[in-house]
Scaffold this active site. Structure first.
Site, mmCIF file in Angstrom:
data_model
loop_
_atom_site.group_PDB
_atom_site.id
_atom_site.type_symbol
_atom_site.label_atom_id
_atom_site.label_comp_id
_atom_site.label_asym_id
_atom_site.label_seq_id
_atom_site.Cartn_x
_atom_site.Cartn_y
_atom_site.Cartn_z
ATOM 1 N N ASP A 96 38.285 44.017 45.825
ATOM 2 C CA ASP A 96 37.766 43.219 45.407
ATOM 3 C C ASP A 96 37.348 42.946 44.305
ATOM 4 O OD1 ASP A 96 38.699 40.673 45.655
ATOM 5 O OD2 ASP A 96 37.994 39.882 47.666
ATOM 6 N N ASP A 192 39.151 38.605 41.203
ATOM 7 C CA ASP A 192 39.236 37.150 42.316
ATOM 8 C C ASP A 192 38.919 36.180 40.702
ATOM 9 O OD1 ASP A 192 38.130 36.048 44.323
ATOM 10 O OD2 ASP A 192 35.877 35.179 42.464
ATOM 11 N N GLU A 247 44.132 36.363 41.213
ATOM 12 C CA GLU A 247 43.666 35.337 41.683
ATOM 13 C C GLU A 247 44.365 34.603 40.248
ATOM 14 O OE1 GLU A 247 41.389 33.002 44.705
ATOM 15 O OE2 GLU A 247 40.159 33.894 42.995
ATOM 16 N N HIS A 323 41.794 34.968 53.225
ATOM 17 C CA HIS A 323 40.764 34.550 53.865
ATOM 18 C C HIS A 323 40.388 33.569 53.052
ATOM 19 C CE1 HIS A 323 40.794 36.351 49.241
ATOM 20 N NE2 HIS A 323 39.059 35.057 49.499
ATOM 21 N N ASP A 324 41.484 32.552 52.372
ATOM 22 C CA ASP A 324 41.190 31.112 51.736
ATOM 23 C C ASP A 324 42.194 30.240 52.216
ATOM 24 O OD1 ASP A 324 38.592 31.882 49.737
ATOM 25 O OD2 ASP A 324 40.277 32.844 48.359
#
Length: 553
Positions: A96, A192, A247, A323-324
């Site tokens: 990440d 991210d 993302e 995870h979100d």
């Protein structure tokens, strides 16, 4: 064909995966010990949420040192061993990359806030006044700093100051850090909030919006965004055989091709948020916490737009959980009476589209949402929103807010992985950092591996289909019976070959008419989440959450 087009990615949230030393937190050695489990599942790539040195204000998305591993997760040597052990098993590692912001404890920011003429001052955005931009985690996106009497920008928590990508030195620092990890064997990056790295540096006020502080178009897709990503590709990515997924909030099928178009020299694919926003009421002061029922037609339209919009031009990422995002069978399905059927139905819909599928840890055993007391949640987003929306501004009642938390909050996905039916689900010998979902006695890996009809083996079959059937990877997409509010059906077709995917999106019994091309005797069953198809004269009687795929080649 690039290797990532045939791959299936498994996301690991390290603090919740497996604890090897009994301190209540998952760690890198825990991941190493479970690699053979992932080999059994059949995945090709691990996407690892951040493991870097961090104060953990936002569970590692606030990085204080990009080249060190957070001591609670292990050491740099542990990370290098994980890369090596994964590679021995033909599993690639994607890290990440959190480069929109750092922690306020990063040495760059520690220096930046010391004085206005510090060499690191323009590593971040400072101003003597603030505008009405809001933080994604509630409140203003500007934090006053007494040391120099100015405000710094933070689109996320106040401990996550935004980096100034306008500064070429900052970009070079990031390129060097990326090369450091890729030279250690890392196979790619999940980037991210990459769509926010370029800022509108005149920082204009929002003129319309709900509330004192507003989140909108200025928060993403800034004027130099693609210039920066192309520079990243030129300086780093093009020099490695790697996979990249960005993302990209604020993206749609048209501007997605700016990121992942075949001739753009930027990224391989991006994560869209379109489908994950369909049950959120837009334009209210409550932000993501004001919900509505999902309309299946909207979901079908969203998937179809991305499938058709990127076909032969770019590449899709396929996901329903991470995870979100909360557990999809609790959010949009039925996690009690039809949990197993429902989990398999969502998997069928997703994995037979074109793109690279992402499985979030626990998705393959049908993990579900949790219903805790507000004090038990650890997520900074939940805590900030509760204080702002319920206690301070009274935009939502506590009951309404908690119902939204139970449905969509991030901690639903972050409860520890459920390995067996022993204490703390076999995740830790200590006290887990976040309470284990109480349904672990019925939902766990050990039981799933014993049951050949489990969700785990269904996912394994879907992964094997993707590895072996090129039609799944290459074929076009056509939505079928768009207006049907109960059935999600689509066709994949190429060179006279076609696959039909049909799914009952609810608990009602539904009749669905098959196209004549799929009449009995003309097709082969690829996969089904029930033992037998109930077909009479090309009418299939769909049982609750039934899903199947058939092919005519």
């Amino acid at each position: 064909m690039q290797w990532w087009k045939k791959s299936v990615v498994y996301q690991i949230y390290p603090r919740s995966f497996y604890d090897s030393n009994g301190d209540g937190l998952g760690d890198i050695r825990g991941i190493i010990s479970k690699l053979d489990y992932l080999v059994d599942l059949g995945i090709d790539v691990i996407w690892l949420s951040p493991v870097y040195e961090s104060p953990q204000d936002d569970n590692g998305y606030d990085i204080s040192d990009y080249r060190k591993i957070w001591s609670s997760f292990g050491t740099e040597e542990d990370m290098f061993e994980l890369i090596d052990e994964a590679h021995k098993r033909n599993i690639k590692i994607v890290m990440d990359l959190v480069a929109n912001h750092t922690s306020d404890e990063h040495k760059w920011f520690v220096e930046s806030r010391k004085s206005k003429d510090n060499p690191y001052r323009d590593y971040y955005f400072w101003s003597d006044k603030k505008n009405n931009w809001g933080s994604f985690f509630c409140g203003s996106a500007w934090q006053y700093d007494e040391a120099t009497g100015e405000y710094y920008l933070h689109l996320f928590t106040k401990k996550q100051p935004d980096l100034n990508w306008e500064n070429p030195t900052v970009r070079n620092e990031i390129w060097d850090m990326m090369k450091f990890w890729m030279d250690k064997g890392v196979d790619g990056w999940r980037l991210d909030v990459i769509s926010s790295i370029s800022k509108y540096t005149d920082f204009p006020d929002y003129e319309n919006g709900q509330g004192e502080y507003i989140i909108g178009d200025y928060h993403m897709n800034g004027p130099r965004l693609h210039e920066y990503i192309q520079e990243m590709n030129r300086e780093v990515l093009s020099k490695y055989d790697c996979m990249t997924v960005g993302e990209a909030p604020g993206s749609h099928p048209d501007n997605a091709l700016l990121f992942c178009g075949q001739d753009r020299k930027e990224l391989n694919m991006i994560f869209t948020f379109d489908h994950m926003m369909l049950d959120i009421v837009e334009g209210t002061e409550a932000g993501k916490w004001k919900l509505k029922d999902l309309d299946l037609v909207d979901l079908k339209d969203s998937f179809a737009a991305w499938q058709n919009g990127l076909y032969k031009k770019g590449w899709n990422s396929l996901y329903l959980e991470n995870h979100d995002q909360a557990r999809v069978i609790s959010r949009w399905g039925n996690d009690t009476d039809y949990r197993v059927e429902c989990a398999k139905m969502f998997a069928t819909i997703l994995h037979l589209m074109q793109g690279t599928p992402y499985i979030y840890q626990g998705e393959e055993i049908g993990m579900v949402n949790c219903r805790y007391e507000i004090e038990e949640y650890q997520d900074v987003e939940i805590r900030n929103a509760y204080r702002d929306l319920v206690l301070d501004r009274k935009v939502l009642s506590k009951d309404d807010f908690m119902e939204a938390v139970y449905k969509i909050s991030r901690d639903n996905a972050r409860t520890p992985m459920q390995w067996n039916n022993e204490e703390h689900a076999g995740f830790t010998q200590g006290q887990p950092w976040l309470r284990v979902n109480p349904r672990y006695k019925e939902i766990n890996v050990e039981d799933a591996l014993k049951d050949k009809n489990s969700i785990f083996y269904y996912y394994k079959n879907l992964i094997e289909l993707r590895h072996t059937d090129p039609v799944i990877t290459e074929a076009d997409f056509r939505l079928i019976d768009r207006e049907n509010k109960e059935v999600f059906a689509y066709e994949r077709f190429i060179d006279g070959k076609s696959i039909l995917v049909v799914a009952n999106f609810g608990s009602n019994l539904v009749n669905f008419e098959l196209d004549k091309a799929y009449k009995i005797g003309n097709y082969d069953l690829m996969i089904s989440n029930y033992e037998d198809l109930d077909i009479n004269d090309n009418i299939v009687a769909l049982k609750p959450y039934e899903a199947f795929a058939i092919k005519n080649y």
